[in-house]
Design an enzyme around this catalytic site. Sequence first.
Site, short mmCIF file in Angstrom:
data_model
loop_
_atom_site.label_atom_id
_atom_site.label_comp_id
_atom_site.label_asym_id
_atom_site.label_seq_id
_atom_site.Cartn_x
_atom_site.Cartn_y
_atom_site.Cartn_z
N GLU A 172 -9.72 -11.54 3.23
CA GLU A 172 -8.71 -12.27 2.45
C GLU A 172 -7.93 -13.32 3.24
OE1 GLU A 172 -6.30 -9.41 0.31
OE2 GLU A 172 -7.89 -9.18 -1.17
N GLU A 212 -13.78 -6.36 -3.26
CA GLU A 212 -12.63 -5.51 -3.64
C GLU A 212 -12.30 -5.74 -5.10
OE1 GLU A 212 -8.90 -5.58 -1.46
OE2 GLU A 212 -9.99 -5.67 0.44
O1 LIG Z 1 -6.12 -4.24 1.92
C1 LIG Z 1 -6.09 -4.49 0.54
C2 LIG Z 1 -6.09 -5.97 0.33
O2 LIG Z 1 -7.30 -6.55 0.82
C3 LIG Z 1 -5.80 -6.36 -1.13
O3 LIG Z 1 -5.11 -7.57 -1.08
C4 LIG Z 1 -4.47 -8.03 -2.26
C5 LIG Z 1 -5.50 -8.51 -3.27
O4 LIG Z 1 -4.86 -9.00 -4.38
C6 LIG Z 1 -3.88 -10.02 -4.21
O5 LIG Z 1 -3.23 -10.11 -5.42
C7 LIG Z 1 -3.97 -10.06 -6.62
C8 LIG Z 1 -4.47 -11.43 -6.95
O6 LIG Z 1 -5.09 -11.45 -8.23
C9 LIG Z 1 -4.24 -11.01 -9.30
O7 LIG Z 1 -4.95 -11.10 -10.51
C10 LIG Z 1 -3.84 -9.57 -9.06
O8 LIG Z 1 -3.00 -9.13 -10.12
C11 LIG Z 1 -3.10 -9.46 -7.70
O9 LIG Z 1 -2.88 -8.11 -7.41
C12 LIG Z 1 -2.85 -9.62 -3.16
O10 LIG Z 1 -1.91 -10.65 -2.93
C13 LIG Z 1 -3.53 -9.16 -1.92
O11 LIG Z 1 -2.58 -8.69 -1.00
O12 LIG Z 1 -4.95 -5.48 -1.82
C14 LIG Z 1 -4.98 -4.10 -1.60
C15 LIG Z 1 -4.90 -3.85 -0.13
O13 LIG Z 1 -4.85 -2.48 0.09
#
Ligand SMILES: O[C@@H]1[C@@H](O)[C@H](O[C@@H]2CO[C@@H](O[C@@H]3CO[C@@H](O)[C@H](O)[C@H]3O)[C@H](O)[C@H]2O)OC[C@H]1O
EC number: 3.2.1.37
Length: 476
Positions: free
Chosen positions: A188, A292
């Site tokens: 990411e 993911e």
């Molecule tokens: O280590 C993991 C990590 O890799 C993961 O990162 C998050 C992924 O999602 C991001 O936000 C999403 C973006 O898309 C939207 O539609 C969703 O609603 C949001 O949740 C977020 O900023 C990252 O940090 O997340 C889980 C960790 O455990």
Amino acid sequence: MAYLQVSGTKIVDKDGKEVILRGAGLGGWMNMENFISGYPGCEYQIRAALADVVGQDKSEFFFDKFLEYFFTDADAAFFSSLGLNCIRLPFNYRHFEDDMNPRVLKPEGFKHLDRVIDICAKHGIYTILDLHTAPGGQNTDWHADAGTHIAKFWEHKDFQDRVVWLWEELAQHYRANTWIAGYNPLNEPTDPYQTRLIAFYDRVYAAIRKHDPDHALFLDGNTFASDFSHFGDAETRWKNTAYAIHDYSVFGFPAAPEAYVGSEAQQRRLRRSYEKKREWMDQRGLCVWNGEWGPVYARKEYEGVATDAINEERYKVLKDQLEIYNKDRLSWSIWLYKDIGFQGMVHVSRDTPYMTLFKDFLAKKHRLAIDAWGADDTAVREIYNPLIDLIKREIKPEHQDLYPAPVWKLSDRIGRLSRNILVSEFLVREWAEHFRGKSTEELDIIAKSFAYENCLHRDGLNKVLTDNASLVAQSA
Ligand SMILES: O[C@@H]1[C@@H](O)[C@H](O[C@@H]2CO[C@@H](O[C@@H]3CO[C@@H](O)[C@H](O)[C@H]3O)[C@H](O)[C@H]2O)OC[C@H]1O
């Protein structure tokens, strides 16, 4: 056995037969995370705090035991019994290199990674190695273990040099291991200028290929693996490479705009958000891997009687996502295999020593919503709303959407920074104090809470995954 390879849009074995990788990420293990492993803040903070409270030796003992118990033969046997065939292994660079001793390999870093790769291989499970943290932080969130929201990795060449160096070491170590499906060099990334990511990928690609011409690479898109819009024609330089999206749907989280019922409009939204992420690959006929995705779940102790209904709704999101993926014969890795009860396929039982010791503390963390991701912030919203209002009032609208907008909206940014970083920092010492006076034997027992035999299964989730595995097997 021969290496898996990327061929056009597919991953194939030595005979050119398609292999669809379906599995989960082992988050919270070699990169511990707040909501997964049950602590506040970042891993480097709790490691330092525990060493202060119980001493360096006991602290190292505890974390080593935690790593050992977190994944054993029993986990792999259960995982493969569900029909799944791949585990993504996120790890923290700090296992291999000390910030105060850069570019000096710590061989002990391989102890658990080698062990788990071998256990998985024994059960016919491929692994994908995921560098989840980089010096300085490659993204703005807690899981980069940098303790800040400024992704300094993109501003310091030396941080990038160190990761290139580390991947050379890893490639030399793992080059002959055919059970490794490939390398995922950086989780990411969030590069606000977009171009530095491509330059970095060029470098890390060349560095890995110098030692390892065979393993596939899985490259995440920018902005949390969602955006390939600045990749241009970079794919012409990268062979045997798949591209990773992270396909979290807002419907799988407490912040969902409405209840998910699987209406046509909602399914369209699921599909649109997925298709947007993979557009660049589709225009070029490239291989996509969803590294993911997956909802989070309600817990009886917090959501009470609403728990089951909420979770049924989340399983529906999961099923509908899988239906979309299956049509594309997509390889995927759901987030998450194991945790303390929010998202994992298995979770540590509430009556284990770890969960008992931290019962009140975890309730407080939940009340304060300090694990900002996926949190329900109802109880503390009134505290942060005035700050959001102040910024909305005083800052010109065109200056309000700071990168990583639009993924982070203004309110997300304030919530994440204030709760995930600021308030969390005050709780780090309190977490560590729970261990004061514990003997080595007691630390061992606490760490053992994370062992498979002390975990419960999230049956609803596992059933959807198993049903899907056999469905796909039939259509192969
Ligand atoms: O280590 C993991 C990590 O890799 C993961 O990162 C998050 C992924 O999602 C991001 O936000 C999403 C973006 O898309 C939207 O539609 C969703 O609603 C949001 O949740 C977020 O900023 C990252 O940090 O997340 C889980 C960790 O455990």
